[in-house]
Design a protein around this motif. Structure first.
Motif, PDB file in Angstrom:
ATOM      1  N   GLU A  91       0.930  -1.091  -0.081  1.00  0.00           N
ATOM      2  CA  GLU A  91       0.145   0.031  -0.134  1.00  0.00           C
ATOM      3  C   GLU A  91       0.927   1.267   0.069  1.00  0.00           C
ATOM      4  N   GLY A  92       0.919   1.943  -1.359  1.00  0.00           N
ATOM      5  CA  GLY A  92       1.836   3.284  -1.115  1.00  0.00           C
ATOM      6  C   GLY A  92       1.166   4.182  -0.587  1.00  0.00           C
ATOM      7  N   GLU A  93       1.879   5.171   0.337  1.00  0.00           N
ATOM      8  CA  GLU A  93       0.993   6.054   1.147  1.00  0.00           C
ATOM      9  C   GLU A  93       1.925   7.370   1.199  1.00  0.00           C
ATOM     10  N   ILE A  94       1.285   8.490   1.324  1.00  0.00           N
ATOM     11  CA  ILE A  94       2.101   9.929   1.496  1.00  0.00           C
ATOM     12  C   ILE A  94       2.397   9.812   3.011  1.00  0.00           C
ATOM     13  N   GLY A 134       7.360  12.136   3.096  1.00  0.00           N
ATOM     14  CA  GLY A 134       8.112  11.058   2.573  1.00  0.00           C
ATOM     15  C   GLY A 134       7.093  10.115   1.720  1.00  0.00           C
ATOM     16  N   PHE A 135       7.770   8.997   0.874  1.00  0.00           N
ATOM     17  CA  PHE A 135       6.773   8.141   0.583  1.00  0.00           C
ATOM     18  C   PHE A 135       6.919   6.763   1.450  1.00  0.00           C
ATOM     19  N   GLY A 136       5.949   6.297   1.690  1.00  0.00           N
ATOM     20  CA  GLY A 136       5.904   4.729   2.574  1.00  0.00           C
ATOM     21  C   GLY A 136       5.124   3.738   2.113  1.00  0.00           C
ATOM     22  N   LEU A 137       5.714   2.596   2.422  1.00  0.00           N
ATOM     23  CA  LEU A 137       4.805   1.491   1.937  1.00  0.00           C
ATOM     24  C   LEU A 137       4.270   0.869   3.555  1.00  0.00           C
ATOM     25  N   ASP A 138       2.915   0.686   3.366  1.00  0.00           N
ATOM     26  CA  ASP A 138       2.213   0.177   4.459  1.00  0.00           C
ATOM     27  C   ASP A 138       2.081  -1.471   4.036  1.00  0.00           C
ATOM     28  N   GLN A 146       7.937   0.897   5.370  1.00  0.00           N
ATOM     29  CA  GLN A 146       8.983   1.027   4.595  1.00  0.00           C
ATOM     30  C   GLN A 146       8.794   2.484   4.385  1.00  0.00           C
ATOM     31  N   PHE A 147      10.127   3.365   4.426  1.00  0.00           N
ATOM     32  CA  PHE A 147      10.038   4.825   4.042  1.00  0.00           C
ATOM     33  C   PHE A 147      11.219   5.135   3.138  1.00  0.00           C
ATOM     34  N   SER A 148      10.669   5.905   2.476  1.00  0.00           N
ATOM     35  CA  SER A 148      11.800   6.896   1.572  1.00  0.00           C
ATOM     36  C   SER A 148      12.477   7.762   2.758  1.00  0.00           C
ATOM     37  N   GLU A 149      13.533   8.477   2.150  1.00  0.00           N
ATOM     38  CA  GLU A 149      13.956   9.745   2.812  1.00  0.00           C
ATOM     39  C   GLU A 149      12.925  10.668   3.180  1.00  0.00           C
ATOM     40  N   PHE A 150      12.963  11.514   4.259  1.00  0.00           N
ATOM     41  CA  PHE A 150      11.959  12.486   4.398  1.00  0.00           C
ATOM     42  C   PHE A 150      12.599  13.852   4.044  1.00  0.00           C
ATOM     43  N   ILE A 151      11.516  14.757   3.336  1.00  0.00           N
ATOM     44  CA  ILE A 151      11.990  15.996   2.809  1.00  0.00           C
ATOM     45  C   ILE A 151      11.215  17.064   3.475  1.00  0.00           C
ATOM     46  N   PRO A 152      12.174  18.132   3.919  1.00  0.00           N
ATOM     47  CA  PRO A 152      11.336  19.231   4.514  1.00  0.00           C
ATOM     48  C   PRO A 152       9.958  19.741   3.691  1.00  0.00           C
ATOM     49  N   ASP A 186       3.889  19.034  -9.995  1.00  0.00           N
ATOM     50  CA  ASP A 186       4.689  18.364 -11.116  1.00  0.00           C
ATOM     51  C   ASP A 186       5.908  18.097 -10.397  1.00  0.00           C
ATOM     52  N   ASN A 187       6.515  18.836  -9.365  1.00  0.00           N
ATOM     53  CA  ASN A 187       7.596  18.814  -8.790  1.00  0.00           C
ATOM     54  C   ASN A 187       7.932  17.551  -8.101  1.00  0.00           C
ATOM     55  N   LEU A 188       8.899  16.709  -8.398  1.00  0.00           N
ATOM     56  CA  LEU A 188       9.327  15.297  -7.821  1.00  0.00           C
ATOM     57  C   LEU A 188      10.215  15.768  -6.213  1.00  0.00           C
ATOM     58  N   LEU A 189       9.403  15.417  -5.177  1.00  0.00           N
ATOM     59  CA  LEU A 189      10.198  15.864  -3.881  1.00  0.00           C
ATOM     60  C   LEU A 189      10.937  14.759  -3.573  1.00  0.00           C
ATOM     61  N   VAL A 190      10.741  13.431  -3.613  1.00  0.00           N
ATOM     62  CA  VAL A 190      11.345  12.400  -3.016  1.00  0.00           C
ATOM     63  C   VAL A 190      10.959  11.059  -3.884  1.00  0.00           C
ATOM     64  N   GLU A 191      12.035  10.335  -4.139  1.00  0.00           N
ATOM     65  CA  GLU A 191      11.815   9.085  -4.849  1.00  0.00           C
ATOM     66  C   GLU A 191      12.537   7.704  -4.204  1.00  0.00           C
ATOM     67  N   HIS A 192      11.974   6.709  -3.950  1.00  0.00           N
ATOM     68  CA  HIS A 192      12.849   5.565  -3.475  1.00  0.00           C
ATOM     69  C   HIS A 192      12.661   4.280  -4.146  1.00  0.00           C
ATOM     70  N   VAL A 193      13.639   3.424  -4.076  1.00  0.00           N
ATOM     71  CA  VAL A 193      13.609   2.111  -4.817  1.00  0.00           C
ATOM     72  C   VAL A 193      13.863   1.009  -3.885  1.00  0.00           C
ATOM     73  N   TRP A 194      12.932   0.128  -3.920  1.00  0.00           N
ATOM     74  CA  TRP A 194      13.166  -1.164  -3.212  1.00  0.00           C
ATOM     75  C   TRP A 194      12.963  -2.452  -4.212  1.00  0.00           C
ATOM     76  N   VAL A 195      13.825  -3.311  -4.172  1.00  0.00           N
ATOM     77  CA  VAL A 195      13.967  -4.635  -4.710  1.00  0.00           C
ATOM     78  C   VAL A 195      13.616  -5.701  -3.814  1.00  0.00           C
ATOM     79  N   VAL A 196      12.634  -6.349  -3.956  1.00  0.00           N
ATOM     80  CA  VAL A 196      12.059  -7.386  -2.946  1.00  0.00           C
ATOM     81  C   VAL A 196      13.090  -8.548  -3.264  1.00  0.00           C
TER      82      VAL A 196
END
Ligand code: ZN
Length: 203
Positions: free
Chosen positions: A63-66, A79-83, A111-117, A192-202
């Motif tokens: 579940e992708g979540e803000i 940040g981006f999180g996975l529940d 699971q979380f990306s980095e957090f951005i102010p 349209d401005n990308l704040l943060v991106e994170h990649v996971w490989v299962v």
């Protein structure tokens, strides 16, 4: 204690406050009813991980979540999180009216990306989750039943938020199973401005 990253600092959240059923299309895909107040559950610090391991015995869904990082009782970063959710276990618990922790609060379920102010306009927030190059989930402020400011006030009225706690704002439609080898790319945008991106490989 497990930690998350905020501008090169490691922060140890005492708790993750999660919102369920916050997007109508996701409520419909799981045949749930529309709530009259935010549906709240929690994950402990021990749920935080930065590695997704494939689980062959349970049906784990992404579940992708803000996600909102709290400081001084306010939203300070996003940040981006996975529940991650054991959907088969949750379905049984829901049927019996039992708490969801076995399905939602297990080790590695957050699971979380980095957090951005972030002190920009919350209305511009949106997310995208792609798996193996295919866009699976998208949504944001516009589609939320309960907006972040409403969620924050409701949560604060019930629980003390410590600095470093995280609110997970719920998932849009498009949830599905996690499989070994999957590549997840989660992104949070302000417009349209990308704040943060994170990649996971299962694994
Ligand atoms: Zn969720």
């Amino acid at each position: 204690m497990n930690s998350i990253n905020y501008q090169g600092q490691t922060i140890q959240p005492s708790k993750l406050v999660c919102i369920g059923r916050n997007y109508v299309a996701h409520i419909e895909e799981l045949n749930n009813s529309i709530p009259s107040q935010p549906v709240i559950f929690m994950k402990p610090n021990s749920a935080i991980s930065d590695e997704i391991s494939f689980d062959s015995k349970d049906e784990v869904h992404y579940e992708g979540e803000i996600c909102l990082l709290i400081k001084h009782q306010r939203i300070s970063a996003v940040g981006f999180g996975l529940d991650l959710t054991k959907r088969n276990v949750q379905a049984k618990l829901k049927q019996k009216g039992l708490p969801w922790e076995r399905a939602k609060a297990f080790d590695g379920s957050a699971q979380f990306s980095e957090f951005i102010p972030f002190n920009d306009n919350l209305e511009s927030l949106r997310l995208e989750l792609s798996i193996n190059g295919e866009l699976k989930q998208q949504g944001g402020y516009d589609l939320m039943l309960f907006k972040p400011d409403v969620i924050l006030n409701d949560v604060k009225g019930n629980f003390t938020l410590e600095d470093g706690d995280i609110i997970m704002t719920g998932t849009p439609s498009g949830v599905g199973a996690v499989n070994a080898g999957d590549e997840f790319v989660g992104k949070v945008f302000s417009g349209d401005n990308l704040l943060v991106e994170h990649v996971w490989v299962v694994k």
